[in-house]
Structures are given as structure tokens and as C-alpha cells.
Design an enzyme around this catalytic site. Structure first.
Site, PDB file in Angstrom:
ATOM      1  N   ARG A  27       0.829  -1.211   0.000  1.00 26.07           N
ATOM      2  CA  ARG A  27       0.000   0.000   0.000  1.00 26.07           C
ATOM      3  C   ARG A  27       0.867   1.267   0.000  1.00 26.07           C
ATOM      4  NH1 ARG A  27      -0.687   4.667   2.549  1.00 26.07           N
ATOM      5  NH2 ARG A  27      -0.410   3.658   4.585  1.00 26.07           N
ATOM      6  N   ASP A  28       1.523   1.540   1.097  1.00 20.86           N
ATOM      7  CA  ASP A  28       2.305   2.771   1.217  1.00 20.86           C
ATOM      8  C   ASP A  28       3.475   2.767   0.237  1.00 20.86           C
ATOM      9  OD1 ASP A  28       3.331   5.166   2.147  1.00 20.86           O
ATOM     10  OD2 ASP A  28       4.165   4.320   3.971  1.00 20.86           O
ATOM     11  N   HIS A 220       5.908   4.673  12.592  1.00 19.42           N
ATOM     12  CA  HIS A 220       6.050   4.619  11.130  1.00 19.42           C
ATOM     13  C   HIS A 220       7.133   5.630  10.745  1.00 19.42           C
ATOM     14  CE1 HIS A 220       4.033   4.048   7.049  1.00 19.42           C
ATOM     15  NE2 HIS A 220       4.871   5.044   6.816  1.00 19.42           N
ATOM     16  N   HIS A 222      10.383   7.155   8.449  1.00 19.49           N
ATOM     17  CA  HIS A 222      10.974   7.269   7.120  1.00 19.49           C
ATOM     18  C   HIS A 222      12.470   7.534   7.287  1.00 19.49           C
ATOM     19  CE1 HIS A 222       7.106   8.219   4.621  1.00 19.49           C
ATOM     20  NE2 HIS A 222       7.028   7.100   5.303  1.00 19.49           N
ATOM     21  N   CYS A 253       6.069   9.450   0.158  1.00 17.47           N
ATOM     22  CA  CYS A 253       4.755  10.077   0.230  1.00 17.47           C
ATOM     23  C   CYS A 253       4.635  11.065  -0.927  1.00 17.47           C
ATOM     24  CB  CYS A 253       4.549  10.798   1.550  1.00 17.47           C
ATOM     25  SG  CYS A 253       3.024  11.760   1.564  1.00 17.47           S
ATOM     26  N   ASN A 262      10.440   5.012   2.975  1.00 15.09           N
ATOM     27  CA  ASN A 262       9.927   4.236   4.087  1.00 15.09           C
ATOM     28  C   ASN A 262      11.070   3.403   4.648  1.00 15.09           C
ATOM     29  OD1 ASN A 262       7.031   4.590   4.357  1.00 15.09           O
ATOM     30  ND2 ASN A 262       6.837   3.682   2.324  1.00 15.09           N
TER      31      ASN A 262
HETATM   32 MG    MG Z   1       5.324   5.770   4.815  1.00 15.62          MG
END
Ligand code: MG
Length: 311
Positions: A27-28, A220, A222, A253, A262
Site C-alpha cells: 500500500r504505502d 512509522h 521514514h 509520500c 519508508n
Molecule cells: Mg510511509
């Protein structure tokens, strides 16, 4: 793939024995890749990540395909996935329409995506922070009434490219509101990767001082400034046991300038394996999945552990 030697395991005091990796690559990761992959490739990627031992693979999003064309095949992808006992496939749901789509496919886990800062809420959600939370409240409420698990993402928890530093006192009320509307867990996003370990500790302390259980908080990170693993250790020291990561370091993003990287699942696994922290996830299998996917994307994985082992 080169031989995976055992370079030894040494525990460090004050860290948990087990960590759950929340795999966000499909997803991300993929939503931020230029290439749009065929649905069968995505399905194989998700299956390989589950096969590697992940218990959570965040799969796709019901955000308007106009905004995220990479995930326009969400329905078709979900229909292709086999159910596996003990494996969850959360889906990002932006609004009540998205929830209806998720429900019609039997989705059991959803996530909503809130912003801590006004600037990012305006750009990403086209609403103020308060308006976006108002939009999520009925979604979360209905999902919980259906017995779903609901994750609340908080983006820009440490800094924002338009507003600069973001302090814990901005994050705490948003976290409290998301839990109050029924979210079962929160994920604190360092969307532009600017956090450092002291800031992570300070935010977690502010949240727990407000009465929020550490067991409900995931992180989460980065790796934009190379801090993701240091920040992870800081979070683990404060009792966090769920860490988001993206296989092969896919994605960043698309709405936040300079938001690259990420945290790569393989880099995280290298660290956790070396610390003797159990994740249940097989590093070799994740690397193999990332190398295969990099071939499908037509470029090498940016993850250092993948590069080190893929030769
Ligand atoms: Mg992310």
C-alpha cells in the site's frame, strides 16, 4: 542471493522480546512508485510477504483512483488474495464510501489517515484537521460496529515541510480523538523523516502521560535523514512493539515534498534479528520478494540490506 551467514545475536536491555512488523509495502510503498504494476504481480507480492511470516500486510487503499492511480485495482486485488489463518490484510479507507466498498469485499481491517498539521490536512485531505476528524468519526464508528479493527494513522508527527517542527502537544489531541472515536491502534508517522531519537521518546512520553496505552501505539518512520532505525530503537525502549516497514524500502509520500524512503523491512529485520527480537518474519524470504519485485518495477531496491544480500 548471497549466503545468509549468522553474524550473532546479542540482546540489549530494555527492549521487547517480540515485535510485530506491520508491512506496508503493497500500500504505502506501491502507491508512491511511478510504475503501475499488474494486479497479478501485486497479488503475488502480498502473498509472498504473508508467506515470509508477516501477520499484517497492508494491502491497498480505497482512496479515489484519481489521486492514487497506482491502487485503482483495489477490488480486483482483494478478490485475488487467499485467506490465511492469522494474517490480516488491512485496507486504507478515506470515507464512508470507501468503507462500503471494503465491507462488500469482507475486509476485516481498515485504516484511516489523519494529519496532525493543518497544512498537510489541507493538501492531502482538502480539509482542516478538525474537519478531517469529523469525516472519519462515522467511518470508524460504523467499522467498529461491524467488528472491524481500525488503525488511525497520524501523519507529520514530528515535522511538516510547510510548518517546520511539530511538537507533542499538537499530536496528543489528535491521538486522543482517534482513540476516542474507536480506533483500535494508532500509527505515529514521521512522514518526512525528520525525527531523531530524543524527539521520538518525548512524543511517546507525552502520549502515555496523557493516559494512552503504549500497546496501542505503532511507529512509522521514514529514512530520509538516515534516522529510521535509531528512532525505532528509541521507540522500542519505550515499549512500542509494532513497527511499520516497507519491503525493499518501497515508497515515500507523493504529497509531501522530500519524503523519501519508508523504513525498509529488511533493514528493520537485520536489526531486530541481531538484537534477538522475535518477529516471526523470515529475512531471506522478504529479500527474495523485494528482489523479484524490483525486477517487475525495472529498478533495484534502494534498501541497503537488500543490496547487501541480493548479490
Ligand atoms: Mg510511509
Amino acid at each position: 542471493m548471497s549466503e545468509l551467514h549468522n553474524y550473532g545475536t546479542t540482546h540489549l536491555d530494555g527492549l521487547p522480546e517480540q515485535v510485530r512488523i506491520w508491512e506496508v509495502g503493497p500500500r504505502d510503498g506501491l502507491q508512491n512508485e511511478k510504475a503501475i504494476l499488474p494486479v497479478e504481480v501485486k497479488a503475488e507480492f502480498v502473498e509472498r510477504l504473508a508467506e515470509a511470516g508477516n501477520t499484517v500486510v497492508e494491502t491497498t487503499s480505497f482512496v479515489n483512483p484519481q489521486w492514487v492511480p497506482q491502487l485503482a485495482d483495489a477490488e480486483r486485488l482483494l478478490k485475488r488474495l487467499s485467506t490465511r489463518p492469522g494474517v490480516r490484510y488491512p485496507v486504507l479507507v478515506p470515507n464512508e464510501r470507501g468503507l462500503a466498498r471494503a465491507r462488500s469485499l469482507g475486509v476485516q481491517d481498515i485504516a484511516v489517515f489523519a494529519s496532525v498539521t493543518e497544512s498537510f490536512a489541507r493538501r492531502n485531505l482538502n480539509r482542516s484537521v478538525a474537519e478531517s476528524l469529523e469525516m472519519f468519526a462515522p467511518v470508524v464508528d460504523a467499522a467498529r460496529a461491524d467488528g472491524m479493527q481500525v488503525r488511525g494513522y497520524l501523519s507529520m508527527c514530528f515535522g511538516d515541510p510547510w510548518e517546520g517542527q511539530v511538537d507533542p502537544h499538537q499530536v496528543v489531541p489528535v491521538a486522543r480523538r482517534l482513540l476516542g472515536m474507536g480506533c483500535t491502534e494508532l500509527s505515529l508517522g514521521d512522514t518526512i523523516g525528520v525525527a531523531t531519537p530524543g524527539r521520538v521518546t518525548a512524543l511517546l512520553d507525552a502520549l502515555t502521560a496523557d493516559g494512552i496505552e503504549i500497546g496501542r501505539i505503532a511507529v512509522h518512520f521514514h529514512d530520509t535523514y538516515g534516522q529510521a532505525l535509531a528512532n525505532t530503537v528509541a521507540a522500542l525502549r519505550r515499549g512500542v512493539t509494532t513497527v511499520d516497514a516497507s519491503a525493499g524500502g518501497l515508497g515515500g509520500c507523493p504529497f509531501a515534498k522530500s519524503a523519501t524512503g519508508n523504513l525498509a523491512t529488511e533493514d528493520l529485520l537485520w536489526q531486530l534479528d541481531g538484537l534477538g527480537i522475535d518477529t516471526g518474519v523470515d529475512l531471506r524470504k522478504v529479500v527474495e520478494a523485494s528482489v523479484w519485485l524490483a525486477g517487475e518495477l525495472g529498478r533495484p531496491s534502494p534498501a541497503r540490506t537488500v543490496q547487501a544480500l541480493a548479490g
